[in-house]
Enzyme design. Structure first.
Site, mmCIF file in Angstrom:
data_model
loop_
_atom_site.group_PDB
_atom_site.id
_atom_site.type_symbol
_atom_site.label_atom_id
_atom_site.label_comp_id
_atom_site.label_asym_id
_atom_site.label_seq_id
_atom_site.Cartn_x
_atom_site.Cartn_y
_atom_site.Cartn_z
ATOM 1 N N ALA A 6 14.459 4.058 -12.904
ATOM 2 C CA ALA A 6 14.265 4.484 -11.515
ATOM 3 C C ALA A 6 13.346 5.709 -11.563
ATOM 4 C CB ALA A 6 15.609 4.820 -10.884
ATOM 5 N N ALA A 14 16.035 14.528 -8.940
ATOM 6 C CA ALA A 14 16.471 13.364 -9.725
ATOM 7 C C ALA A 14 16.969 12.279 -8.777
ATOM 8 C CB ALA A 14 17.573 13.780 -10.690
ATOM 9 N N ASN A 15 17.559 11.221 -9.318
ATOM 10 C CA ASN A 15 18.165 10.176 -8.490
ATOM 11 C C ASN A 15 19.455 9.690 -9.147
ATOM 12 O OD1 ASN A 15 17.535 7.832 -10.265
ATOM 13 N ND2 ASN A 15 15.436 8.477 -9.815
ATOM 14 N N ARG A 16 20.126 8.732 -8.526
ATOM 15 C CA ARG A 16 21.476 8.355 -8.963
ATOM 16 C C ARG A 16 21.504 7.320 -10.088
ATOM 17 N NH1 ARG A 16 24.883 10.550 -5.360
ATOM 18 N NH2 ARG A 16 24.104 10.831 -3.246
#
Ligand code: C5P
Length: 416
Positions: A286, A220-222
């Site tokens: 994102a 995943a990402n932030r």
């Protein structure tokens, strides 16, 4: 997600028909009732017994037998959605011509329910001008499409034509059957002045994507989703009918619009395509650039002495670029560019490469991801606008006002 929804699933002749079984399982797990029609071609690849077992219902495969039992008109009126998966080149051609030469085509001609097709065929057949024409005709009649994907096929050949994954098809079904946004309030002069986007459909993506490694782990990402959610709410406040396609976030569904929750990039693309047509697309998500090529079906075990696993990655589809070049391209397509250096230069190049109209560029080297404030630059064909550092809600309000101005509505929400 699909409780009380009735799906009529048409399974036609493709080697990918086996995936229809997994699809039935997912649809039923989501709460849907599934009735299946099996074409003669489909019956070469899956059995009616397997489909009957998984749907828990009798499978219809013969026009005249169905006529005696239920009648094709009743069968056509039962569902909330007719899903053709896999849709073979032959069945798509017969649909495009409006033929009614078997039970599947007769029901497809008689139904008033929305129709979603998931094509599956050899890449040469998919790219043939005849199939291109058939798909254009079907799209013009409002038939929705999910996939096909690009990838390895049954033959030693690769290209577009691979049936969308069952999870992607499920996401497209859920997006199509999502309840409509609350109807606009009674028209008034004041409303017309304050709601310059009334009657327009906006598609917004937000949040991260989760790319599975195995059933319990993911990449995943932030991204928090805050900027995209704020834009969706700001567009809705100006009267737009908004479909928000969101990756996993901790944020509640914004009121007054439809939120479709997905996990992976491929599910996000399917939900976005299913949401078209739209006049505005703002892609603030994102999206993970890569996914694990073959996610494990079971939790990967840590074997003593075996060392760490090596993950092979595959490229994800570019949702923004796909929507910007789509046959049903929205009038205004807006992308985001999160950069840590040469923010504007990279955004100018990205606008051209992705084929979008505007890029909202921001420097994410600080606390932007997950934070409450943002400093953006709006890159358009006319040039670059530098906005001051603002709360994300304010960036959203200004962007929505600029969108309304571009689409020709009264721009009352614009700040001086
Ligand atoms: O290429 P990059 O990730 O920097 O592009 C950012 C923009 O493209 C954002 O608008 C993002 O939502 C979109 N994007 C996408 N699909 C991808 C990657 C990015 O829609 N696979």
């Amino acid at each position: 997600m699909l409780t009380d929804r009735h799906i009529l699933l048409v399974v036609s002749g493709s080697i990918a028909a086996y995936k229809a079984l997994e699809l039935v399982r997912l649809l039923r797990k989501a709460g849907a009732t599934v009735t299946a029609i099996l074409t003669a071609g489909g019956a070469r690849f899956v059995t009616r017994e397997a489909l009957a077992g998984l749907t828990g219902q009798r499978v219809h495969d013969d026009l005249w037998a169905a006529e005696a039992e239920i009648g094709h008109i009743r069968l056509a009126r039962l569902p909330d959605l007719v899903l053709v998966a896999p849709a073979s080149a032959d069945l798509l051609a017969r649909m495009a011509q409006g033929l009614a030469d078997d039970l599947a085509t007769t029901v497809l001609l008689a139904t008033r329910a929305p129709v979603l097709v998931a094509p599956a065929m050899n890449p040469a057949m998919w790219e043939h001008p005849a199939t291109r024409d058939n798909m254009a005709r079907l799209a013009a009649r409002g038939v929705r499409v999910v996939g096909p994907g690009v990838g390895a096929m049954a033959e030693p050949e690769s290209g577009p034509g691979r049936l969308a994954e069952p999870e992607e098809i499920l996401a497209a079904v859920a997006a199509l059957l999502a309840p409509p946004a609350a109807p606009p309030a009674a028209p008034s002069v004041e409303r017309a002045l304050n709601q310059p986007l009334a009657g327009r459909h906006a598609l917004v993506t937000a949040g991260p994507t989760h790319e599975p490694i195995d059933p319990v782990r993911y990449i995943a990402n932030r991204s928090s989703g805050r900027q995209g959610y704020a834009i969706a709410a700001a567009l809705a406040a100006l009267g737009a009918r908004v479909t928000l396609v969101s990756g996993p976030t901790a944020l509640p569904d914004p009121p007054g619009l439809v939120t479709c929750r997905i996990e992976s990039a491929r599910e996000m693309l399917a939900a976005c395509e299913a949401a078209l047509p739209a006049e505005i697309a703002v892609m603030a998500a994102a999206v993970a650039d890569w996914r694990v090529a073959r996610a494990a079906g079971q939790k990967m075990k840590k074997e003593p002495g075996a060392g760490a696993p090596v993950l092979e990655m595959a490229l994800n589809p570019d949702i923004l670029a796909t929507i910007a070049r789509h046959a049903m391209r929205p009038r205004l397509v807006i992308g985001f560019a999160a950069e840590t250096e040469q923010v504007v230069a990279h955004a100018i190049e990205k606008r051209r490469r992705k084929g979008c109209d505007w890029i909202v560029a921001n420097d994410v080297s600080g606390e932007v991801m997950g934070g409450a404030r943002n400093t953006v630059h709006i890159v358009t064909a006319e040039g670059v606008e530098d906005w001051p550092e603002l709360p994300k809600d304010e960036v959203a309000t200004r962007l929505a006002a600029r969108i309304a101005a571009r689409l020709g509505g009264a721009d009352r929400a614009a700040r001086p």
